[in-house]
Design a protein around this motif. Sequence first.
Motif, PDB file in Angstrom:
ATOM      1  N   GLN A  25       5.761  10.160  -2.368  1.00  0.00           N
ATOM      2  CA  GLN A  25       5.725  11.626  -2.435  1.00  0.00           C
ATOM      3  C   GLN A  25       7.134  12.197  -2.457  1.00  0.00           C
ATOM      4  OE1 GLN A  25       3.228  12.987   0.772  1.00  0.00           O
ATOM      5  NE2 GLN A  25       1.408  12.909  -0.505  1.00  0.00           N
ATOM      6  N   HIS A  28       8.603  11.872  -5.885  1.00  0.00           N
ATOM      7  CA  HIS A  28       8.042  12.861  -6.816  1.00  0.00           C
ATOM      8  C   HIS A  28       8.600  14.253  -6.534  1.00  0.00           C
ATOM      9  CE1 HIS A  28       5.107  10.621  -9.242  1.00  0.00           C
ATOM     10  NE2 HIS A  28       5.051   9.817  -8.198  1.00  0.00           N
ATOM     11  N   LEU A  29       8.847  14.574  -5.264  1.00  0.00           N
ATOM     12  CA  LEU A  29       9.474  15.859  -4.933  1.00  0.00           C
ATOM     13  C   LEU A  29      10.886  15.939  -5.497  1.00  0.00           C
ATOM     14  CD1 LEU A  29       8.459  16.511  -1.210  1.00  0.00           C
ATOM     15  CD2 LEU A  29       7.720  17.770  -3.235  1.00  0.00           C
ATOM     16  N   ARG A  31      12.141  14.319  -8.020  1.00  0.00           N
ATOM     17  CA  ARG A  31      12.077  14.407  -9.496  1.00  0.00           C
ATOM     18  C   ARG A  31      11.882  15.845  -9.971  1.00  0.00           C
ATOM     19  NH1 ARG A  31       7.987   9.641 -10.963  1.00  0.00           N
ATOM     20  NH2 ARG A  31       9.428   7.916 -10.666  1.00  0.00           N
ATOM     21  N   ARG A  32      11.130  16.616  -9.206  1.00  0.00           N
ATOM     22  CA  ARG A  32      10.843  17.999  -9.598  1.00  0.00           C
ATOM     23  C   ARG A  32      11.961  18.956  -9.197  1.00  0.00           C
ATOM     24  NH1 ARG A  32       5.634  18.669 -11.379  1.00  0.00           N
ATOM     25  NH2 ARG A  32       4.396  16.780 -11.214  1.00  0.00           N
ATOM     26  N   GLU A  33      12.959  18.426  -8.524  1.00  0.00           N
ATOM     27  CA  GLU A  33      14.157  19.183  -8.143  1.00  0.00           C
ATOM     28  C   GLU A  33      13.825  20.499  -7.443  1.00  0.00           C
ATOM     29  OE1 GLU A  33      16.593  19.522 -11.644  1.00  0.00           O
ATOM     30  OE2 GLU A  33      16.863  17.359 -11.796  1.00  0.00           O
ATOM     31  N   LEU A  34      12.878  20.428  -6.499  1.00  0.00           N
ATOM     32  CA  LEU A  34      12.487  21.620  -5.748  1.00  0.00           C
ATOM     33  C   LEU A  34      13.441  21.910  -4.599  1.00  0.00           C
ATOM     34  CD1 LEU A  34       8.636  21.093  -5.569  1.00  0.00           C
ATOM     35  CD2 LEU A  34       9.873  22.782  -6.915  1.00  0.00           C
ATOM     36  N   SER A  41       7.752  21.033   2.908  1.00  0.00           N
ATOM     37  CA  SER A  41       6.558  20.985   2.077  1.00  0.00           C
ATOM     38  C   SER A  41       5.310  21.168   2.938  1.00  0.00           C
ATOM     39  CB  SER A  41       6.527  19.640   1.340  1.00  0.00           C
ATOM     40  OG  SER A  41       5.249  19.286   0.963  1.00  0.00           O
ATOM     41  N   GLU A 109       4.064  23.372  -7.699  1.00  0.00           N
ATOM     42  CA  GLU A 109       4.827  22.159  -8.015  1.00  0.00           C
ATOM     43  C   GLU A 109       4.568  21.064  -6.985  1.00  0.00           C
ATOM     44  OE1 GLU A 109       6.951  21.210 -10.576  1.00  0.00           O
ATOM     45  OE2 GLU A 109       6.112  22.955 -11.576  1.00  0.00           O
ATOM     46  N   ALA A 112       1.280  19.458  -7.714  1.00  0.00           N
ATOM     47  CA  ALA A 112       1.397  18.539  -8.851  1.00  0.00           C
ATOM     48  C   ALA A 112       2.106  17.244  -8.436  1.00  0.00           C
ATOM     49  CB  ALA A 112       2.146  19.214 -10.005  1.00  0.00           C
ATOM     50  N   ALA A 113       3.136  17.360  -7.599  1.00  0.00           N
ATOM     51  CA  ALA A 113       3.855  16.172  -7.129  1.00  0.00           C
ATOM     52  C   ALA A 113       2.956  15.303  -6.261  1.00  0.00           C
ATOM     53  CB  ALA A 113       5.108  16.582  -6.352  1.00  0.00           C
TER      54      ALA A 113
END
Length: 155
Positions: A25, A28-29, A31-34, A41, A109, A112-113
């Motif tokens: 997880q 994936h977070l 990768r989404r550059e949040l 989260s 986002e 989705a992650a």
Amino acid sequence: MTTPDPDGLLAEQLLRLTRRVHRIQKRHLVRRELGITPAQSRLLRTLAHYASPPRMADLAERLEVVPRAVTTLVDGLETSGKVRRVPDPANRRVIRIELTDDGHAALRELHAARRAAAEEILAPLGDEQREVLGELLNTLVDGTATTPQHRDAPC
């Protein structure tokens, strides 16, 4: 000679799976550059379940952490524009925390992650295995025993 400890083995497997889920997880977070930590989260997801903006004490109780930890998380999320502190309309001394539009976008986002992480983790399992796993996890989460359903047994 020692006897095998099947419960100990299961506990170790659960811990290893938990760490793997957390690692995937987090990847994936990133990768989404949040720019959101797993703890932030969790706070955002928790905040989204309230019908109206909660107090920080409410969040701390729901997250089962000390209020200071929530303050730190809210500070970071407020700095990034995902949440804002608002005065309580009934008592202006009370501060409530609400999601901003950026916070709602971040939640989409995050969802989705998490979904992508779940797909990655569950990829080796077939549909029936996923169903059985879901039932087993529900039993463990609820902490109550259920009567096993034997699919091949006659009715």
